[in-house]
Scaffold this active site. Structure first.
Site, short mmCIF file in Angstrom:
data_model
loop_
_atom_site.label_atom_id
_atom_site.label_comp_id
_atom_site.label_asym_id
_atom_site.label_seq_id
_atom_site.Cartn_x
_atom_site.Cartn_y
_atom_site.Cartn_z
N THR A 141 38.27 43.89 45.92
CA THR A 141 36.97 42.45 46.21
C THR A 141 37.99 41.21 46.49
OG1 THR A 141 35.70 41.10 44.95
CG2 THR A 141 36.57 41.94 43.34
N ASP A 142 37.11 40.44 47.40
CA ASP A 142 38.18 38.57 47.47
C ASP A 142 37.74 37.71 46.38
OD1 ASP A 142 34.98 38.19 47.38
OD2 ASP A 142 35.15 37.54 48.85
N GLU A 143 37.07 38.32 44.83
CA GLU A 143 37.41 37.77 43.61
C GLU A 143 38.04 37.69 43.24
OE1 GLU A 143 33.12 37.69 41.09
OE2 GLU A 143 32.41 39.09 43.26
N TYR A 166 35.19 40.36 35.39
CA TYR A 166 34.79 41.43 36.49
C TYR A 166 36.58 41.35 37.21
CZ TYR A 166 33.83 42.99 41.09
OH TYR A 166 34.02 43.35 42.18
N LYS A 170 39.29 44.03 38.47
CA LYS A 170 39.30 44.02 39.32
C LYS A 170 41.21 43.56 39.88
CE LYS A 170 37.52 46.42 42.29
NZ LYS A 170 37.30 47.57 42.28
#
Length: 356
Positions: A141-143, A166, A170
């Protein structure tokens, strides 16, 4: 012909990817869907392909070493596409432990099994030779990049700077994947996508939540001032990008996948209300969540230039199609939004503090 392990295939993106692969890819001999069926996993997403002879579902936990090992022995996978993850930021704030164990330990369990079965000399720690054509793809994810200011975009060279349990889980998993490539020569790729939307998305996420609430004339909870900006990617574009990386991607590389559609949350909520003919008075501003990133934006120049992929959906077409899908699948939505989800919803939003 390929034997593919898809983890988390009963979830939103995973189920769309399974549909995509069975419809678009002629080189699939067998596709195994390993999913624990937690709150967001739903086999109804795959009812139309459950009798496909190339498809098989297995309920199980990616952290279960014996199960994963047995699956590799039984099905001799040459491709792993790893979607399975706890993925909702709000939940990670309340229950960080499940995110850390599932997203990090689960990833390492899969990598270990793949390494044992794909390495030509598994007992030789110096060997970096693997079977021809095998590949492990980590869906991220870009997060993991953190937050942006008013300008700029995330590239594959942007330092990882996660801001929630979260995204930290990741980012950690991504680093484990990278380490297995650098240390053992594992044939891996990592993809990092922007916010997905489309059919089969669990209604805790922004777009399906707002569609569902608006249809029932319920309050639409918007965090803070609603001006958090995300780059929105239609799930079908995401699936085609993953397939492109599997077939054309250079081993060891990271590829960002974005939709070129930056929108503020409040803009999306108002658009949904307008299309459904509902009043903006349904919008209810609630206290912003801790560590809420202000803006994400993905630079997808690498995958576009090197692999020839580009998104096909405009946001306007994609959001219209998505709204119509949810309107046409109200029975699916109603089944999803019962039971445990209702308890979670009340805990998250009914207790939120309205803004003055």
């Amino acid at each position: 012909m390929k034997n593919i392990l898809v983890t988390g295939g009963a979830g939103f993106i995973g189920s769309n990817f399974i549909h995509y692969m069975l419809e678009q890819e002629e080189d699939v001999s067998l596709l195994i869907n390993l999913d624990l069926l937690t709150y967001a996993g739903n086999l109804e997403n795959l009812k139309d392909i459950e009798n496909d002879t190339r498809y098989r579902f297995i309920k199980g936990d990616i952290r279960d070493k014996a199960l994963v090992e047995n699956l590799f022995q039984q099905y001799d996978f040459d491709t792993v596409v790893h979607f399975a993850a706890e993925s909702h930021v709000d939940r990670s704030i309340v229950e960080p432990e499940i995110f850390l164990t599932t997203n990090i330990v689960g990833t390492q369990t899969l990598l270990d099994a793949a390494k044992r079965h794909w390495k030509l000399e598994p007992g030789n720690k110096y060997s970096r030779e693997y079977r021809q054509g095998v590949r492990y793809l980590q869906v991220s994810t870009d997060e993991v990049y953190g937050a942006l200011g008013k300008t700029g975009m995330f590239t594959e060279r942007t330092p990882l700077s996660p801001n929630s349990p979260y995204s930290a889980s990741k980012a950690s998993a991504d680093m484990v994947v990278r380490a297995y490539h650098e240390t053992y020569g594992m044939p891996v790729n990592i993809t990092r996508c922007s916010n997905n939307y489309g059919p089969y998305q669990f209604p805790e996420k922004l777009i399906p939540l707002m569609i569902h609430n608006a249809c029932h004339d319920l309050a639409l909870p918007v965090y803070g001032d609603g001006m958090q900006i995300r780059d929105w990617l239609h799930v079908k574009d995401h699936c085609s990008a993953i397939h492109t990386v599997l077939t054309k991607g250079k081993i060891g590389e990271v590829y960002n996948i974005g939709g070129n559609n930056e929108k503020a949350n409040l803009e999306i909520v108002r658009l949904i209300l307008a299309e459904l003919g509902k009043p903006e008075s349904l919008i209810t501003y609630v206290k912003d969540r801790p560590g809420h990133d202000r803006r994400y934006a993905i630079d997808n120049a690498k995958i576009t230039a090197q692999l020839g992929w580009k998104p096909l959906y405009t946001f306007e077409d994609g959001i219209h199609e998505t709204i119509q899908w949810y309107l046409g699948h109200t029975d699916w939505v109603e089944r999803i939004t019962s039971g445990d989800y209702q308890n979670y919803y009340r805990n998250m939003y009914d207790k939120a503090e309205p803004l003055a």
